[in-house]
Design an enzyme around this catalytic site. Structure first.
Site, mmCIF file in Angstrom:
data_model
loop_
_atom_site.group_PDB
_atom_site.id
_atom_site.type_symbol
_atom_site.label_atom_id
_atom_site.label_comp_id
_atom_site.label_asym_id
_atom_site.label_seq_id
_atom_site.Cartn_x
_atom_site.Cartn_y
_atom_site.Cartn_z
ATOM 1 N N GLU A 188 12.632 12.688 -10.682
ATOM 2 C CA GLU A 188 12.338 11.546 -9.807
ATOM 3 C C GLU A 188 13.557 11.094 -9.007
ATOM 4 O O GLU A 188 13.456 10.825 -7.825
ATOM 5 C CB GLU A 188 11.915 10.331 -10.656
ATOM 6 C CG GLU A 188 10.470 10.278 -11.047
ATOM 7 C CD GLU A 188 10.185 9.022 -11.861
ATOM 8 O OE1 GLU A 188 9.195 8.352 -11.559
ATOM 9 O OE2 GLU A 188 10.942 8.700 -12.812
ATOM 10 N N GLU A 210 9.215 12.801 -20.524
ATOM 11 C CA GLU A 210 9.717 11.621 -19.824
ATOM 12 C C GLU A 210 11.160 11.843 -19.340
ATOM 13 O O GLU A 210 11.514 11.452 -18.226
ATOM 14 C CB GLU A 210 9.617 10.393 -20.755
ATOM 15 C CG GLU A 210 10.155 9.088 -20.221
ATOM 16 C CD GLU A 210 9.549 8.596 -18.906
ATOM 17 O OE1 GLU A 210 8.553 9.166 -18.452
ATOM 18 O OE2 GLU A 210 10.127 7.667 -18.317
ATOM 19 N N LYS A 269 12.270 11.656 -15.441
ATOM 20 C CA LYS A 269 13.346 10.771 -14.941
ATOM 21 C C LYS A 269 14.296 11.556 -14.060
ATOM 22 O O LYS A 269 14.683 11.121 -12.987
ATOM 23 C CB LYS A 269 14.156 10.158 -16.108
ATOM 24 C CG LYS A 269 13.543 9.023 -16.869
ATOM 25 C CD LYS A 269 13.392 7.750 -16.120
ATOM 26 C CE LYS A 269 12.164 7.685 -15.299
ATOM 27 N NZ LYS A 269 10.880 7.383 -15.843
ATOM 28 N N CYS A 281 11.279 -15.054 -14.104
ATOM 29 C CA CYS A 281 11.352 -16.309 -13.343
ATOM 30 C C CYS A 281 12.787 -16.648 -12.913
ATOM 31 O O CYS A 281 13.746 -16.238 -13.549
ATOM 32 C CB CYS A 281 10.876 -17.481 -14.189
ATOM 33 S SG CYS A 281 9.309 -17.217 -14.974
ATOM 34 N N LYS A 337 6.953 2.222 -6.254
ATOM 35 C CA LYS A 337 6.926 1.546 -7.553
ATOM 36 C C LYS A 337 5.493 1.293 -7.992
ATOM 37 O O LYS A 337 5.161 1.393 -9.166
ATOM 38 C CB LYS A 337 7.692 0.216 -7.423
ATOM 39 C CG LYS A 337 7.857 -0.534 -8.711
ATOM 40 C CD LYS A 337 8.868 0.144 -9.595
ATOM 41 C CE LYS A 337 8.855 -0.369 -11.002
ATOM 42 N NZ LYS A 337 9.337 0.650 -11.956
ATOM 43 N N HIS A 380 6.666 31.020 -25.054
ATOM 44 C CA HIS A 380 5.515 31.517 -24.297
ATOM 45 C C HIS A 380 5.726 31.397 -22.795
ATOM 46 O O HIS A 380 4.770 31.332 -22.036
ATOM 47 C CB HIS A 380 4.246 30.756 -24.714
ATOM 48 C CG HIS A 380 3.946 30.909 -26.168
ATOM 49 N ND1 HIS A 380 3.512 32.098 -26.727
ATOM 50 C CD2 HIS A 380 4.062 30.040 -27.207
ATOM 51 C CE1 HIS A 380 3.356 31.945 -28.026
ATOM 52 N NE2 HIS A 380 3.689 30.698 -28.343
ATOM 53 N N ASN A 420 12.018 -21.251 -17.675
ATOM 54 C CA ASN A 420 11.928 -19.792 -17.853
ATOM 55 C C ASN A 420 11.792 -19.538 -19.341
ATOM 56 O O ASN A 420 12.401 -20.252 -20.135
ATOM 57 C CB ASN A 420 13.215 -19.092 -17.414
ATOM 58 C CG ASN A 420 13.412 -19.138 -15.922
ATOM 59 O OD1 ASN A 420 12.564 -19.642 -15.199
ATOM 60 N ND2 ASN A 420 14.535 -18.621 -15.478
ATOM 61 N N GLY A 421 11.053 -18.491 -19.714
ATOM 62 C CA GLY A 421 10.937 -18.164 -21.129
ATOM 63 C C GLY A 421 9.528 -18.421 -21.625
ATOM 64 O O GLY A 421 8.612 -18.671 -20.843
ATOM 65 N N ARG A 464 14.475 -10.654 -8.633
ATOM 66 C CA ARG A 464 14.011 -10.662 -10.022
ATOM 67 C C ARG A 464 12.513 -10.385 -10.126
ATOM 68 O O ARG A 464 12.020 -10.020 -11.187
ATOM 69 C CB ARG A 464 14.295 -12.032 -10.664
ATOM 70 C CG ARG A 464 15.770 -12.360 -10.723
ATOM 71 C CD ARG A 464 15.973 -13.840 -10.972
ATOM 72 N NE ARG A 464 15.646 -14.220 -12.324
ATOM 73 C CZ ARG A 464 16.504 -14.224 -13.325
ATOM 74 N NH1 ARG A 464 17.743 -13.854 -13.120
ATOM 75 N NH2 ARG A 464 16.141 -14.599 -14.530
ATOM 76 N N TRP A 524 7.267 -15.845 -12.699
ATOM 77 C CA TRP A 524 6.698 -14.541 -13.019
ATOM 78 C C TRP A 524 5.775 -14.811 -14.198
ATOM 79 O O TRP A 524 6.226 -15.076 -15.305
ATOM 80 C CB TRP A 524 7.815 -13.564 -13.386
ATOM 81 C CG TRP A 524 7.405 -12.144 -13.363
ATOM 82 C CD1 TRP A 524 7.295 -11.336 -12.263
ATOM 83 C CD2 TRP A 524 7.073 -11.329 -14.492
ATOM 84 N NE1 TRP A 524 6.900 -10.086 -12.642
ATOM 85 C CE2 TRP A 524 6.760 -10.047 -13.994
ATOM 86 C CE3 TRP A 524 6.985 -11.541 -15.870
ATOM 87 C CZ2 TRP A 524 6.378 -8.991 -14.814
ATOM 88 C CZ3 TRP A 524 6.614 -10.498 -16.683
ATOM 89 C CH2 TRP A 524 6.307 -9.237 -16.162
HETATM 90 C C1 G6P Z 1 4.538 5.408 -9.928
HETATM 91 C C2 G6P Z 1 5.884 4.936 -10.435
HETATM 92 C C3 G6P Z 1 6.085 5.418 -11.865
HETATM 93 C C4 G6P Z 1 4.941 4.940 -12.734
HETATM 94 C C5 G6P Z 1 3.582 5.359 -12.165
HETATM 95 C C6 G6P Z 1 2.448 4.653 -12.868
HETATM 96 O O1 G6P Z 1 4.542 6.787 -9.806
HETATM 97 O O2 G6P Z 1 6.917 5.443 -9.613
HETATM 98 O O3 G6P Z 1 7.311 4.906 -12.373
HETATM 99 O O4 G6P Z 1 5.090 5.459 -14.029
HETATM 100 O O5 G6P Z 1 3.488 4.999 -10.795
HETATM 101 O O6 G6P Z 1 2.556 3.298 -12.582
HETATM 102 P P1 G6P Z 1 2.028 2.130 -13.483
HETATM 103 O O7 G6P Z 1 2.434 0.890 -12.740
HETATM 104 O O8 G6P Z 1 0.547 2.296 -13.558
HETATM 105 O O9 G6P Z 1 2.674 2.248 -14.802
#
Ligand code: G6P
Length: 612
Positions: free
Chosen positions: A492, A485, A489, A2, A607, A508, A99-100, A27, A73
């Site tokens: 990506e 992961e 990262k 927020c 996103k 393997h 906020n909070g 934000r 938010w």
């Molecule tokens: C997209 C985003 C990723 C995310 C994935 C799943 O590929 O770029 O960062 O992990 O979607 O999204 P979600 O909102 O379901 O976690």
């Protein structure tokens, strides 16, 4: 999360407030509202963007030289106009933005309901504004004193701003846990969640400290006192940042800002759920389904991308701690392969955005087959959250960088809490072990702070490897999902090809790739089958591979053989994915920046993936 903006002075408040809200849009939010004081208080609210609020007030009379404005938010109650801030007190004399999270709002609300208060929204904020009014009337005290007494009854986090038609020259603000900045102009005051909306009007600011209340009176010096009623001398600072820097809180990119927010976001994910004094874990959102989850013969986790990796950590956690069989599925595969799901099966859907089309479709399919859906989402009121029978929000705050960072650690935090809750109900962990884990969890945010402070080490490593074309990430047990992961990262945001693998599987296939040009990241804390991971490192070194290892503080064995080591504090094996993933986020970030990539908006990625 927020955003708060407020103004009191001699200028028209409305344009300052709207512009301020726009400056805070980064934000993330789902609704917006504004209150202007001019004799009485006029309030306007809309769901959606600030531009919609702007349209809504276009032909309305918004004259007035004091006002408060907010972007919300959602945390308590879905995003809609009714739940948007500002919220009024019963007499309509007070208007408040917040906020909070007020954790004890349910108890406070119950008391107020008994005293004849009625509530129009589902928010904790409406409870607070009425609590203040109730105290002001019944204890016959001035408004600032009523605020002080009320805040002493509140458990949780807040940044608030209050307008009162009985005190037209005064604006009251207070904070605990959520930031607030006061801008000092010529007889006028600005207030905001960060300095972004203020910087174009004044460079003189005071950052309000926790448990401080500010009384800002037009044309007068302002006063600060604590919730313990001690007068404080305000410390006025001069802003040095420019606007563009401020929007990202001084960071060059949202991704880095979000990486550094993790001590706070992890704390927020645990807030009100973990209690080391009573030795309990409670997740309000799933309480009604606990027996169903306990009765389930197995749990299926569905998710995509980073959320799928969090799901994999969840599999290890649920099986290890709560002794329930778990399967983790890519939602996109699950939805099309006629999966075996029976009446009463439990499906956990993990999603940061709560809008991922494949995950949503997987849920609908599982629901049709009679499964109970537990959602783990970050965005409140999102489609997946609404489609679930029950669930727990991750409370990581809005994540803007496309590459997920703080949402991942928050998802793992919530899954750990769920596994611990099941263990508590089933008695599958000894009391001593259970308590040890609770204590370790509580200590996590502080340890994350320590991990973030790598003193330029990840940057140095990135410089060394920024021009390579391939990377391998290896880990075992709980750290295998961390390897996946870490690799995700890197690919990506830096567009370097990277693969994550279980360390022992290397022989393997991937071992064929290893030569002096191949960097291999090992997640090798001194836990679990550490010695076996050390052997895997030896195998890479024997083939001249270059090793970057994430190790436990004080490690000597790996340090002797690896090219670079990044130390992280000791913690329980179950919690290592949270600590170990952070240096990998930073490594990927620095590599991407050095390669000139668009870190926050990498090519071809979105996103929120709302198409399959
Ligand atoms: C997209 C985003 C990723 C995310 C994935 C799943 O590929 O770029 O960062 O992990 O979607 O999204 P979600 O909102 O379901 O976690």
């Amino acid at each position: 999360m927020c955003g708060i903006v407020a103004y009191i002075g001699y200028k028209q408040a409305q344009p300052i407030l709207i512009k301020g809200l726009q400056r805070l849009e980064y934000r993330g939010y789902d609704s917006a509202g504004i209150s202007i004081l001019n004799g009485s208080i006029k309030t306007f609210k809309t769901k959606g963007k600030v531009s919609e609020l702007e349209n809504h007030i276009k032909n309305k009379n918004t004259d007035g030289e004091a006002g408060i404005a907010h972007t919300r938010w959602a945390t308590h109650g879905v995003p809609n106009t009714k739940n948007a801030h500002p919220h009024f007190s019963k007499s309509k004399s007070l208007s408040l933005i917040h906020n909070g999270i007020i954790e004890n709002y349910a108890i406070l609300k119950e008391e107020l309901v008994k005293r004849g208060y009625q509530f129009k929204s589902d928010t904790d904020t409406e409870v607070l504004v009425n609590l203040i009014e109730d105290i002001r009337i019944n204890e016959n005290v001035l408004l600032d004193e009523a605020v002080r007494i009320a805040l002493n009854q509140v458990v949780g986090a807040y940044a608030i701003a209050i307008l009162s038609d009985e005190h037209p020259n005064t604006l009251i603000a207070a904070r605990k846990g959520s930031p607030l900045v006061i801008g000092i102009g010529e007889g006028e005051y600005f207030l905001a969640s960060d300095a972004t909306p203020i910087v174009e009007y004044t460079k003189n600011v005071v950052y309000l400290q926790d448990e401080e209340i500010a009384v800002l009176t037009r044309g007068e010096d302002f006063k600060i006192k604590t919730t313990n009623n001690k007068e404080k001398t305000p410390y006025v600072e001069e802003l040095e940042w420019n606007l563009s820097e401020l929007e990202k809180g001084g960071y060059e990119h949202f991704m880095m800002k979000e990486i550094y927010e993790q001590p706070r976001s992890i704390r927020d994910s645990m807030r009100g759920r973990l209690n080391t004094t009573t030795g309990t874990v409670s997740l309000g959102g799933i309480i009604d389904y606990e027996q169903t989850i306990l009765a389930a013969k197995r749990i299926t986790i569905v998710a995509c991308g980073t959320s799928w990796h969090a799901g994999l950590v969840g599999e290890y956690l649920f099986e290890d701690i709560a002794r329930v069989p778990v399967e983790v599925e890519y939602a996109s595969e699950f939805r099309y392969r006629n999966p075996i799901i029976e009446e009463g099966d439990v499906v956990i859907a993990i999603s940061q955005s709560g809008e991922t089309a494949d995950t949503l479709a997987a849920i609908e399919l599982a629901k049709k087959k009679g499964a109970i859906i537990i959602g783990v989402c970050n965005v409140v009121g999102s489609s997946i959250a609404r489609a679930s029978h029950a669930g727990s929000y991750t409370h990581a705050g809005p994540e803007i960088g496309v590459a997920s960072t703080k949402a991942f650690t928050a998802q793992v935090t919530v899954l750990t809490l769920m596994a611990l809750r099941l263990a508590q109900l089933k008695g599958s962990l000894s009391r001593t072990k259970f308590m040890q884990l609770l204590m370790e969890m509580e200590a996590l945010p502080t340890k994350v702070e320590k991990v973030l402070n790598t003193n330029g080490l990840t940057e140095k490593i990135a410089k060394k490897f920024k021009d390579v074309e391939n990377f391998l990430y290896l880990g075992r047990g709980y750290n295998f999902p961390v390897a996946l992961e870490g690799a995700l990262k890197l690919k990506e945001i830096s567009y370097i090809h990277a693969e994550g693998y279980p360390a022992a599987e290397m022989k393997h296939g991937p071992i064929a790739l290893i030569d002096e040009n191949m960097p291999v990241v090992f997640i090798a804390p001194r836990l679990g089958i550490y010695e076996k991971v050390v052997s895997n490192i030896q195998e890479v070194k024997a083939r001249k591979g270059r090793v970057i290892a994430i190790v436990t503080e004080g490690d000597t064995m790996v340090r002797e053989i690896a090219d670079y080591v990044i130390e992280i504090p000791e913690t329980a094996e179950y919690l290592m994915p949270i600590l170990a993933s952070i240096p990998l986020q930073k490594l990927a970030y620095h590599m991407a920046v050095m390669r000139g990539c668009n870190v926050d908006m990498p090519r071809n990625l979105a996103k929120s993936v709302t198409v399959e």
